[in-house]
Design a protein around this motif. Structure first.
Motif, PDB file in Angstrom:
ATOM      1  N   GLU A  13     -50.123  55.554  52.731  1.00 46.22           N
ATOM      2  CA  GLU A  13     -49.461  54.790  53.791  1.00 46.22           C
ATOM      3  C   GLU A  13     -50.352  54.660  55.021  1.00 46.22           C
ATOM      4  O   GLU A  13     -50.390  53.614  55.666  1.00 46.22           O
ATOM      5  CB  GLU A  13     -48.141  55.449  54.188  1.00 46.22           C
ATOM      6  N   TRP A  80     -47.083  51.638  58.461  1.00 48.32           N
ATOM      7  CA  TRP A  80     -45.618  51.725  58.563  1.00 48.32           C
ATOM      8  C   TRP A  80     -44.987  50.349  58.371  1.00 48.32           C
ATOM      9  O   TRP A  80     -44.030  50.199  57.612  1.00 48.32           O
ATOM     10  CB  TRP A  80     -45.219  52.301  59.933  1.00 48.32           C
ATOM     11  N   ALA A  81     -45.519  49.342  59.047  1.00 48.23           N
ATOM     12  CA  ALA A  81     -44.933  48.002  58.987  1.00 48.23           C
ATOM     13  C   ALA A  81     -45.008  47.401  57.585  1.00 48.23           C
ATOM     14  O   ALA A  81     -44.132  46.619  57.194  1.00 48.23           O
ATOM     15  CB  ALA A  81     -45.615  47.075  60.001  1.00 48.23           C
ATOM     16  N   GLY A  83     -44.285  48.803  55.018  1.00 44.29           N
ATOM     17  CA  GLY A  83     -43.122  49.314  54.295  1.00 44.29           C
ATOM     18  C   GLY A  83     -41.823  48.610  54.659  1.00 44.29           C
ATOM     19  O   GLY A  83     -40.769  48.971  54.152  1.00 44.29           O
ATOM     20  N   THR A  84     -41.907  47.591  55.519  1.00 50.40           N
ATOM     21  CA  THR A  84     -40.717  46.838  55.917  1.00 50.40           C
ATOM     22  C   THR A  84     -40.747  45.451  55.280  1.00 50.40           C
ATOM     23  O   THR A  84     -41.801  44.978  54.850  1.00 50.40           O
ATOM     24  CB  THR A  84     -40.651  46.676  57.446  1.00 50.40           C
ATOM     25  N   ASN A  85     -39.586  44.800  55.246  1.00 52.16           N
ATOM     26  CA  ASN A  85     -39.541  43.435  54.698  1.00 52.16           C
ATOM     27  C   ASN A  85     -40.369  42.473  55.546  1.00 52.16           C
ATOM     28  O   ASN A  85     -41.123  41.664  55.015  1.00 52.16           O
ATOM     29  CB  ASN A  85     -38.097  42.946  54.606  1.00 52.16           C
ATOM     30  N   TRP A  86     -40.218  42.538  56.867  1.00 58.61           N
ATOM     31  CA  TRP A  86     -40.954  41.604  57.724  1.00 58.61           C
ATOM     32  C   TRP A  86     -42.454  41.886  57.703  1.00 58.61           C
ATOM     33  O   TRP A  86     -43.260  40.980  57.874  1.00 58.61           O
ATOM     34  CB  TRP A  86     -40.422  41.620  59.165  1.00 58.61           C
ATOM     35  N   GLY A  87     -42.848  43.137  57.499  1.00 53.70           N
ATOM     36  CA  GLY A  87     -44.268  43.485  57.465  1.00 53.70           C
ATOM     37  C   GLY A  87     -44.987  42.911  56.271  1.00 53.70           C
ATOM     38  O   GLY A  87     -46.190  42.666  56.309  1.00 53.70           O
ATOM     39  N   ASN A  88     -44.258  42.661  55.192  1.00 56.40           N
ATOM     40  CA  ASN A  88     -44.856  42.081  53.991  1.00 56.40           C
ATOM     41  C   ASN A  88     -44.796  40.559  53.963  1.00 56.40           C
ATOM     42  O   ASN A  88     -45.320  39.947  53.044  1.00 56.40           O
ATOM     43  CB  ASN A  88     -44.181  42.656  52.737  1.00 56.40           C
ATOM     44  N   TRP A  89     -44.137  39.965  54.959  1.00 59.82           N
ATOM     45  CA  TRP A  89     -44.114  38.508  55.063  1.00 59.82           C
ATOM     46  C   TRP A  89     -45.539  38.017  55.247  1.00 59.82           C
ATOM     47  O   TRP A  89     -46.338  38.646  55.927  1.00 59.82           O
ATOM     48  CB  TRP A  89     -43.245  38.107  56.259  1.00 59.82           C
ATOM     49  N   ALA A  97     -47.268  42.628  59.116  1.00 62.11           N
ATOM     50  CA  ALA A  97     -47.734  43.935  59.594  1.00 62.11           C
ATOM     51  C   ALA A  97     -49.066  43.794  60.327  1.00 62.11           C
ATOM     52  O   ALA A  97     -49.272  44.400  61.389  1.00 62.11           O
ATOM     53  CB  ALA A  97     -47.877  44.908  58.419  1.00 62.11           C
TER      54      ALA A  97
END
Length: 156
Positions: A13, A80-81, A83-89, A97
């Motif tokens: 990570e 960290w980002a 691991g989020t939905n918006w971070g993978n956009w 991210a």
């Protein structure tokens, strides 16, 4: 999950893993070559900062700061980002991210630099973040960041 599994998960990570194929990545070599091109353009335009001749200060700008900044911005924040939905956009090759960590990178530089200089770190930051996403490692961002800083502060 075992302690070893938790440590490995955290290392991944944070991007604290190797990047064995990096030397064979043509995109990495293009990103390295962009450094001298940028220094030449900035130098011709009279926009390079004053040369840093103190070896200790230069070592800090070339070795210490890039590693610390990459750990914070590309390792902890971008990791960290991701691991989020918006971070993978994605917008092309750039992730949310990467965009978010780059905006924060610019904001951090704005604390110590004039606004235009702080804004100028956006493109290199996106490049560092791209390689963090591409390789899953902080090796390329740290190497690029140190190399870019070396020319920027050694050739002024």
């Amino acid at each position: 999950m075992s302690d070893d599994g938790v440590r490995r998960s955290l290392a991944v990570e944070l991007g604290l893993v190797g990047s064995p194929q990096l030397g064979r990545d043509p995109q990495f070599w293009v990103a390295l070559a962009a450094g001298p091109v940028a220094w030449a353009v900035l130098g011709l335009a009279g926009l390079l900062p004053s040369r840093v001749s103190d070896p200790v200060a230069l070592a800090g700008l070339v070795l210490v700061r890039p590693v610390v900044e990459e750990f914070v911005f590309r390792g902890a924040l971008q990791g960290w980002a991701l691991g989020t939905n918006w971070g993978n956009w994605r917008l092309g090759p750039l992730t949310g991210a990467n965009g978010a960590s780059s905006v924060l990178f610019v904001a951090a530089h704005a604390l110590a630099q004039p606004p235009a200089w702080a804004a100028a770190v956006l493109l290199p930051s996106l490049i560092f973040g791209y390689f963090r996403d591409r390789t899953g490692s902080l090796v390329a961002p740290c190497l690029l960041h140190g190399f870019y800083n070396a020319g920027f502060f050694a050739f002024g």
